[in-house]
Design a protein around this motif. Structure first.
Motif, PDB file in Angstrom:
ATOM      1  N   TYR A   1      22.079  38.180  39.951  1.00  0.00           N
ATOM      2  CA  TYR A   1      20.772  37.691  39.519  1.00  0.00           C
ATOM      3  C   TYR A   1      19.946  37.401  40.767  1.00  0.00           C
ATOM      4  CZ  TYR A   1      23.310  36.813  35.141  1.00  0.00           C
ATOM      5  OH  TYR A   1      24.078  36.936  34.014  1.00  0.00           O
ATOM      6  N   GLU A   2      18.874  38.134  40.939  1.00  0.00           N
ATOM      7  CA  GLU A   2      18.072  38.007  42.147  1.00  0.00           C
ATOM      8  C   GLU A   2      17.447  36.622  42.249  1.00  0.00           C
ATOM      9  OE1 GLU A   2      14.157  40.097  42.735  1.00  0.00           O
ATOM     10  OE2 GLU A   2      15.396  41.261  44.109  1.00  0.00           O
ATOM     11  N   GLY A   3      17.483  36.071  43.453  1.00  0.00           N
ATOM     12  CA  GLY A   3      16.785  34.831  43.721  1.00  0.00           C
ATOM     13  C   GLY A   3      17.578  33.570  43.482  1.00  0.00           C
ATOM     14  N   GLN A   4      18.826  33.687  43.004  1.00  0.00           N
ATOM     15  CA  GLN A   4      19.590  32.463  42.745  1.00  0.00           C
ATOM     16  C   GLN A   4      21.042  32.548  43.194  1.00  0.00           C
ATOM     17  OE1 GLN A   4      21.940  31.980  39.304  1.00  0.00           O
ATOM     18  NE2 GLN A   4      20.276  32.639  37.977  1.00  0.00           N
ATOM     19  N   GLY A   5      21.571  33.719  43.482  1.00  0.00           N
ATOM     20  CA  GLY A   5      22.939  33.836  43.974  1.00  0.00           C
ATOM     21  C   GLY A   5      23.997  33.962  42.906  1.00  0.00           C
ATOM     22  N   GLY A   6      23.616  33.824  41.630  1.00  0.00           N
ATOM     23  CA  GLY A   6      24.579  33.975  40.550  1.00  0.00           C
ATOM     24  C   GLY A   6      24.640  35.409  40.072  1.00  0.00           C
ATOM     25  N   GLY A   7      25.311  35.614  38.926  1.00  0.00           N
ATOM     26  CA  GLY A   7      25.398  36.961  38.393  1.00  0.00           C
ATOM     27  C   GLY A   7      26.398  37.059  37.263  1.00  0.00           C
ATOM     28  N   PHE A   8      26.667  38.303  36.853  1.00  0.00           N
ATOM     29  CA  PHE A   8      27.592  38.605  35.761  1.00  0.00           C
ATOM     30  C   PHE A   8      28.735  39.455  36.294  1.00  0.00           C
ATOM     31  CE2 PHE A   8      28.928  41.884  32.674  1.00  0.00           C
ATOM     32  CZ  PHE A   8      29.559  41.065  31.747  1.00  0.00           C
ATOM     33  N   LEU A   9      29.953  39.180  35.804  1.00  0.00           N
ATOM     34  CA  LEU A   9      31.140  39.911  36.219  1.00  0.00           C
ATOM     35  C   LEU A   9      32.025  40.151  35.010  1.00  0.00           C
ATOM     36  CD1 LEU A   9      32.733  41.010  38.713  1.00  0.00           C
ATOM     37  CD2 LEU A   9      33.873  38.779  38.798  1.00  0.00           C
ATOM     38  N   SER A  10      32.532  41.383  34.881  1.00  0.00           N
ATOM     39  CA  SER A  10      33.454  41.732  33.803  1.00  0.00           C
ATOM     40  C   SER A  10      34.712  42.322  34.418  1.00  0.00           C
ATOM     41  CB  SER A  10      32.804  42.738  32.846  1.00  0.00           C
ATOM     42  OG  SER A  10      33.666  43.036  31.760  1.00  0.00           O
ATOM     43  N   LEU A  11      35.882  41.788  34.042  1.00  0.00           N
ATOM     44  CA  LEU A  11      37.156  42.170  34.650  1.00  0.00           C
ATOM     45  C   LEU A  11      38.171  42.565  33.591  1.00  0.00           C
ATOM     46  CD1 LEU A  11      37.535  39.170  37.141  1.00  0.00           C
ATOM     47  CD2 LEU A  11      36.717  41.467  37.702  1.00  0.00           C
ATOM     48  N   ASP A  12      39.020  43.540  33.933  1.00  0.00           N
ATOM     49  CA  ASP A  12      40.167  43.915  33.108  1.00  0.00           C
ATOM     50  C   ASP A  12      41.426  43.600  33.901  1.00  0.00           C
ATOM     51  OD1 ASP A  12      42.144  45.027  31.564  1.00  0.00           O
ATOM     52  OD2 ASP A  12      41.486  47.102  31.817  1.00  0.00           O
ATOM     53  N   GLY A  13      42.270  42.696  33.379  1.00  0.00           N
ATOM     54  CA  GLY A  13      43.476  42.301  34.096  1.00  0.00           C
ATOM     55  C   GLY A  13      44.744  42.467  33.293  1.00  0.00           C
ATOM     56  N   HIS A  14      44.766  43.409  32.325  1.00  0.00           N
ATOM     57  CA  HIS A  14      45.929  43.483  31.438  1.00  0.00           C
ATOM     58  C   HIS A  14      47.200  43.890  32.176  1.00  0.00           C
ATOM     59  CE1 HIS A  14      44.992  47.812  31.374  1.00  0.00           C
ATOM     60  NE2 HIS A  14      46.188  48.006  30.873  1.00  0.00           N
ATOM     61  N   LEU A  15      47.079  44.675  33.249  1.00  0.00           N
ATOM     62  CA  LEU A  15      48.277  45.028  34.012  1.00  0.00           C
ATOM     63  C   LEU A  15      48.817  43.825  34.780  1.00  0.00           C
ATOM     64  CD1 LEU A  15      47.341  48.567  35.400  1.00  0.00           C
ATOM     65  CD2 LEU A  15      48.898  48.007  33.524  1.00  0.00           C
ATOM     66  N   ASN A  16      47.928  42.975  35.253  1.00  0.00           N
ATOM     67  CA  ASN A  16      48.376  41.779  35.967  1.00  0.00           C
ATOM     68  C   ASN A  16      49.188  40.863  35.063  1.00  0.00           C
ATOM     69  OD1 ASN A  16      47.089  42.572  38.299  1.00  0.00           O
ATOM     70  ND2 ASN A  16      45.258  41.354  37.922  1.00  0.00           N
TER      71      ASN A  16
END
Length: 216
Positions: free
Chosen positions: A48-63
């Motif tokens: 997200y521009e201007g604030q340092g945050g954002g969105f993240l999507s992860l797949d960890g089923h093998l872990n």
């Protein structure tokens, strides 16, 4: 993040029963290339521009050696509804056999931890150190057990499927109240839909990077 709460570590762990721990999961049996085992994939990442945050999507089923282990995460680093910043996370697990799943926050020593209050259909937890606080809301809390163990806070679910829809807010002074409705939680004029975090667009910001896919 308020001083005194910066050491909080967000952890995601699975405690399997001994029989499951000795048996390989379907994914591990079906993957021919052993180099892929124990690795997670970044499905999507946007800032997200201007604030340092954002969105993240992860797949960890093998872990985690289960059929599904998916995390969607929004970090909103702007003042929202009485909080200095907000994290919204949806962790979803599924497998062909039942497991005990634990969602955990391990804070630094010296924090006061309270939990179990009901607020607009959600269950809350609160960490305090001096004037600083971290407040969390557990959405769809039916079937979830809230507890502490060795100074760590845990939300536990058991079954073939487990969803953790949790919103965290940090600030100083008086913690805010929120309105929960199903998979959504509203702080002030901002609503987080934990089932559609990829669609979240903080007011006054725009995405500064295109979605990417990466393997961790």
């Amino acid at each position: 993040m308020p001083s005194g709460l910066g050491g909080i570590v967000l952890q995601l762990c699975r405690a399997a029963d001994s029989r499951t721990a000795r048996s390989p999961s379907p994914e591990r049996r079906s993957v021919a290339d052993d180099e892929c085992l124990g690795r997670g994939a970044t499905l999507e990442s946007r800032a997200y521009e201007g604030q340092g945050g954002g969105f993240l999507s992860l797949d960890g089923h093998l872990n985690y050696e289960v059929e599904k282990a998916h995390r969607d995460l929004v970090v909103d680093l702007r003042p929202v509804g009485g909080a200095d910043s907000v994290i919204a996370v949806h962790d979803a697990f599924a497998d062909s056999v039942s497991h005990r799943y634990e969602w955990q926050l391990a804070p630094e020593p010296g924090l006061e931890i309270a939990f179990g209050d009901t607020e607009s259909g959600s269950r809350t937890f609160l960490f305090r150190k001096g004037d600083a606080w971290l407040k969390g809301w557990v959405l769809n809390p039916e079937g979830a057990e809230l507890s502490t163990d060795k100074d760590a806070f845990k939300v536990t679910r058991t079954g073939t499927e487990a969803d953790f829809r949790i919103v965290l807010a940090v600030g100083k002074g008086t913690p805010p109240t929120a309105a929960a409705d199903g998979s959504t939680l509203s702080l002030g004029s901002t609503t987080y839909d934990l089932d559609s975090l990829g669609d979240h667009r903080p007011a006054g910001t725009r995405e500064s990077s295109a979605p990417v896919r990466d393997v961790q």
